[in-house]
Design a protein around this motif. Structure first.
Motif, PDB file in Angstrom:
ATOM      1  N   GLY A  12       0.783  -1.233   0.000  1.00 27.30           N
ATOM      2  CA  GLY A  12       0.000   0.000   0.000  1.00 27.30           C
ATOM      3  C   GLY A  12       0.813   1.280   0.000  1.00 27.30           C
ATOM      4  O   GLY A  12       0.250   2.376  -0.033  1.00 27.30           O
ATOM      5  N   HIS A  13       2.142   1.164   0.036  1.00 27.76           N
ATOM      6  CA  HIS A  13       2.972   2.382   0.005  1.00 27.76           C
ATOM      7  C   HIS A  13       2.937   3.021  -1.378  1.00 27.76           C
ATOM      8  O   HIS A  13       3.020   2.320  -2.384  1.00 27.76           O
ATOM      9  CB  HIS A  13       4.425   2.058   0.366  1.00 27.76           C
ATOM     10  CG  HIS A  13       4.574   1.442   1.718  1.00 27.76           C
ATOM     11  ND1 HIS A  13       5.046   0.167   1.892  1.00 27.76           N
ATOM     12  CD2 HIS A  13       4.258   1.910   2.947  1.00 27.76           C
ATOM     13  CE1 HIS A  13       5.032  -0.127   3.187  1.00 27.76           C
ATOM     14  NE2 HIS A  13       4.547   0.921   3.843  1.00 27.76           N
ATOM     15  N   ILE A  14       2.832   4.351  -1.384  1.00 28.18           N
ATOM     16  CA  ILE A  14       2.771   5.063  -2.654  1.00 28.18           C
ATOM     17  C   ILE A  14       4.143   5.069  -3.330  1.00 28.18           C
ATOM     18  O   ILE A  14       5.137   5.486  -2.744  1.00 28.18           O
ATOM     19  CB  ILE A  14       2.291   6.514  -2.451  1.00 28.18           C
ATOM     20  CG1 ILE A  14       0.832   6.519  -1.975  1.00 28.18           C
ATOM     21  CG2 ILE A  14       2.422   7.328  -3.748  1.00 28.18           C
ATOM     22  CD1 ILE A  14       0.283   7.905  -1.669  1.00 28.18           C
ATOM     23  N   LEU A  15       4.197   4.585  -4.581  1.00 24.77           N
ATOM     24  CA  LEU A  15       5.417   4.649  -5.381  1.00 24.77           C
ATOM     25  C   LEU A  15       5.373   5.877  -6.289  1.00 24.77           C
ATOM     26  O   LEU A  15       6.352   6.588  -6.435  1.00 24.77           O
ATOM     27  CB  LEU A  15       5.556   3.381  -6.233  1.00 24.77           C
ATOM     28  CG  LEU A  15       5.596   2.047  -5.477  1.00 24.77           C
ATOM     29  CD1 LEU A  15       5.556   0.875  -6.459  1.00 24.77           C
ATOM     30  CD2 LEU A  15       6.849   1.964  -4.615  1.00 24.77           C
ATOM     31  N   VAL A  16       4.196   6.102  -6.870  1.00 23.46           N
ATOM     32  CA  VAL A  16       4.009   7.203  -7.805  1.00 23.46           C
ATOM     33  C   VAL A  16       2.636   7.818  -7.574  1.00 23.46           C
ATOM     34  O   VAL A  16       1.658   7.089  -7.352  1.00 23.46           O
ATOM     35  CB  VAL A  16       4.097   6.707  -9.274  1.00 23.46           C
ATOM     36  CG1 VAL A  16       3.883   7.851 -10.250  1.00 23.46           C
ATOM     37  CG2 VAL A  16       5.432   6.021  -9.539  1.00 23.46           C
ATOM     38  N   GLU A  17       2.568   9.158  -7.601  1.00 19.39           N
ATOM     39  CA  GLU A  17       1.292   9.847  -7.452  1.00 19.39           C
ATOM     40  C   GLU A  17       1.147  10.821  -8.619  1.00 19.39           C
ATOM     41  O   GLU A  17       2.089  11.542  -8.947  1.00 19.39           O
ATOM     42  CB  GLU A  17       1.282  10.606  -6.118  1.00 19.39           C
ATOM     43  CG  GLU A  17      -0.059  11.217  -5.814  1.00 19.39           C
ATOM     44  CD  GLU A  17      -0.166  11.712  -4.360  1.00 19.39           C
ATOM     45  OE1 GLU A  17       0.814  11.579  -3.600  1.00 19.39           O
ATOM     46  OE2 GLU A  17      -1.235  12.246  -4.030  1.00 19.39           O
ATOM     47  N   VAL A  18      -0.020  10.813  -9.249  1.00 27.28           N
ATOM     48  CA  VAL A  18      -0.224  11.624 -10.443  1.00 27.28           C
ATOM     49  C   VAL A  18      -1.516  12.427 -10.336  1.00 27.28           C
ATOM     50  O   VAL A  18      -2.554  11.878  -9.957  1.00 27.28           O
ATOM     51  CB  VAL A  18      -0.298  10.740 -11.720  1.00 27.28           C
ATOM     52  CG1 VAL A  18      -0.430  11.600 -12.973  1.00 27.28           C
ATOM     53  CG2 VAL A  18       0.919   9.828 -11.821  1.00 27.28           C
ATOM     54  N   LYS A  19      -1.420  13.726 -10.629  1.00 30.37           N
ATOM     55  CA  LYS A  19      -2.613  14.554 -10.756  1.00 30.37           C
ATOM     56  C   LYS A  19      -2.757  14.909 -12.223  1.00 30.37           C
ATOM     57  O   LYS A  19      -1.752  15.114 -12.912  1.00 30.37           O
ATOM     58  CB  LYS A  19      -2.470  15.826  -9.918  1.00 30.37           C
ATOM     59  CG  LYS A  19      -2.404  15.533  -8.434  1.00 30.37           C
ATOM     60  CD  LYS A  19      -2.122  16.769  -7.638  1.00 30.37           C
ATOM     61  CE  LYS A  19      -2.069  16.400  -6.138  1.00 30.37           C
ATOM     62  NZ  LYS A  19      -1.652  17.552  -5.316  1.00 30.37           N
ATOM     63  N   SER A  20      -3.981  14.970 -12.698  1.00 29.80           N
ATOM     64  CA  SER A  20      -4.143  15.298 -14.113  1.00 29.80           C
ATOM     65  C   SER A  20      -5.360  16.169 -14.335  1.00 29.80           C
ATOM     66  O   SER A  20      -6.289  16.184 -13.538  1.00 29.80           O
ATOM     67  CB  SER A  20      -4.232  14.025 -14.956  1.00 29.80           C
ATOM     68  OG  SER A  20      -5.403  13.303 -14.646  1.00 29.80           O
ATOM     69  N   LEU A  21      -5.316  16.910 -15.434  1.00 28.28           N
ATOM     70  CA  LEU A  21      -6.372  17.856 -15.788  1.00 28.28           C
ATOM     71  C   LEU A  21      -6.916  17.505 -17.169  1.00 28.28           C
ATOM     72  O   LEU A  21      -6.143  17.292 -18.108  1.00 28.28           O
ATOM     73  CB  LEU A  21      -5.788  19.274 -15.795  1.00 28.28           C
ATOM     74  CG  LEU A  21      -6.763  20.413 -16.102  1.00 28.28           C
ATOM     75  CD1 LEU A  21      -7.799  20.549 -14.992  1.00 28.28           C
ATOM     76  CD2 LEU A  21      -5.991  21.725 -16.289  1.00 28.28           C
ATOM     77  N   TRP A  22      -8.239  17.459 -17.270  1.00 21.81           N
ATOM     78  CA  TRP A  22      -8.887  17.032 -18.514  1.00 21.81           C
ATOM     79  C   TRP A  22      -9.955  18.035 -18.948  1.00 21.81           C
ATOM     80  O   TRP A  22     -10.533  18.722 -18.111  1.00 21.81           O
ATOM     81  CB  TRP A  22      -9.560  15.664 -18.310  1.00 21.81           C
ATOM     82  CG  TRP A  22      -8.599  14.581 -17.947  1.00 21.81           C
ATOM     83  CD1 TRP A  22      -7.958  14.407 -16.752  1.00 21.81           C
ATOM     84  CD2 TRP A  22      -8.156  13.509 -18.795  1.00 21.81           C
ATOM     85  NE1 TRP A  22      -7.140  13.300 -16.800  1.00 21.81           N
ATOM     86  CE2 TRP A  22      -7.254  12.726 -18.043  1.00 21.81           C
ATOM     87  CE3 TRP A  22      -8.438  13.136 -20.124  1.00 21.81           C
ATOM     88  CZ2 TRP A  22      -6.630  11.584 -18.576  1.00 21.81           C
ATOM     89  CZ3 TRP A  22      -7.819  11.996 -20.640  1.00 21.81           C
ATOM     90  CH2 TRP A  22      -6.925  11.244 -19.874  1.00 21.81           C
ATOM     91  N   VAL A  23     -10.202  18.082 -20.240  1.00 21.47           N
ATOM     92  CA  VAL A  23     -11.349  18.829 -20.756  1.00 21.47           C
ATOM     93  C   VAL A  23     -12.130  17.913 -21.692  1.00 21.47           C
ATOM     94  O   VAL A  23     -11.687  16.814 -22.017  1.00 21.47           O
ATOM     95  CB  VAL A  23     -10.914  20.097 -21.547  1.00 21.47           C
ATOM     96  CG1 VAL A  23     -10.228  21.096 -20.634  1.00 21.47           C
ATOM     97  CG2 VAL A  23     -10.029  19.735 -22.730  1.00 21.47           C
TER      98      VAL A  23
END
Lengths: 247, 247
Positions: free
Chosen positions: A101-112
């Motif tokens: 459960g440890h975070i390796l990668v975190e991504v935020k994204s923006l969409w239209v």
């Protein structure tokens, strides 16, 4: 109530990794996008279904924070959440976690949302966001503002856009761009460093038959690289990658 | 007694497919190679272990027979068998089957053992083949003899060899070659056809920083294409792909 988090197990293949035995930046985006496509299929809101309304999702930016790059053969959990939306924009989050459960990668994204005929941005229909439990908000969290590109100090490399770059939706897969970008960096640069994160912004499509020019600035003593993908003198995508030295 | 057949489940991802929604030829090779690497790991004969003896496996040729290309999202069974060997050569078979066991793709391949220091072919040590149950034979089945390449009627395209082409073993992944080959074919050619099989032969390595020239002959009314990958005027790999028209 927060939006639903979709989770699926995945195993990093050997061919998704490079010399370091860690996943390439292109495949990192490929596997998280796969998770969101699987979530959409699971609730019957896949690309085909959305396009029945004459519209389609278009990604504007990914902000990727890498704590630890997944390795060849590593089993991971891919997670995604259609977090929130306004009239015109939507945020989607992604996580790659190890099996503890440890975070390796975190991504935020923006969409239209784009109208398929006019190719213009349109208001996001409630029907394509509420099934994810996405929260309607007044303002979305700001994503990373990219470093300005210095054309005069750029190193350049050309790549042809080919049939195998076209994805099953009929477009040049935009995950391809980040490898065109990092491929401008020398063998020694990449052998001695690992990426700790990147932000990539998409301005316009690259098309089959285009010759793309991938341009790079190396700044901050090699801890940051700034990139742009040009076609016919127009920037199609920009990015900033941060690096740490290894060994 | 026939050699052991190793089987593992796999699901074709969306990003492994092209405009047709079917797996690309590069990924087809990538996933079967993954199965053989997983088999080798499972019996503690992975690349690292083999290289402790100062030698490494090198593939000479793949003969691929495609009944039906696996599709985006399709669960499949990957199978591989270190079938048989002589003093200097080894055969390995692969199958991709649907979940009912029907063969989608069948692959025969020919391998040799190379001394890591001298880069010369060496006798295959029994210790790296007997654990697979491979059968020692006098002669191996002949693989497909490729059509002669016609340099005067070749269409050519150049590709840079980049850091992201280098695999976790530190070499340019040779599965990459088949996409460089098929990418010389026009959009219309590839949109209107699906591959029914291919044979690819490897003569010499391509290295980081090389500029490869991918050359193609279209023969037999477009039902066959013949390919070679050149670096500095020397052929590094040759292939023949067969096609069927669709629609």
């Amino acid at each position: 109530m927060a939006a639903e988090i979709f989770t699926e197990d995945y195993k990093i293949t050997n061919f998704e990794t490079n010399l370091h035995g860690t996943i390439t930046l292109q495949y990192l985006l490929d596997v998280i996008v796969q998770a969101s496509e699987d979530q959409s299929q699971a609730i019957n809101l896949g690309t085909e279904k959305v396009q029945e309304n004459g519209v389609t999702w278009v990604v504007i930016q990914y902000d990727v924070d890498i704590k630890e790059l997944p390795k060849a053969g590593q089993p991971v959990k891919l997670q995604t959440q259609g977090t929130s939306y306004t009239k015109s924009f939507a945020n989607r989050h992604f996580w790659i976690r190890d099996m503890d459960g440890h975070i390796l990668v975190e991504v935020k994204s923006l969409w239209v949302m784009m109208n398929l005929t006019t190719r213009k941005m349109v208001r996001i229909p409630e029907s394509v966001v509420t099934p994810y439990g996405s929260e309607k908000v007044k303002r979305l969290e700001r994503l990373h503002k990219l470093h300005k590109f210095d054309v005069d100090n750029a190193k350049k490399m050309k790549f042809p856009v080919t049939f195998n770059d076209i994805d099953f939706n009929g477009h040049v897969g935009n995950t391809r761009y980040i490898n065109w970008m990092s491929d401008t960096l020398s063998f020694d640069f990449q052998k001695g460093r690992l990426p700790t994160g990147f932000s990539i912004k998409f301005e316009d499509e690259v098309r089959y038959g285009d010759q793309v020019t991938s341009e790079v600035n190396i700044i901050d003593d090699g801890n940051t690289t700034v990139h742009q993908i040009m076609v016919d003198g127009k920037a199609r995508s920009m990015a900033e990658i941060t690096w740490k030295k290894i060994n």
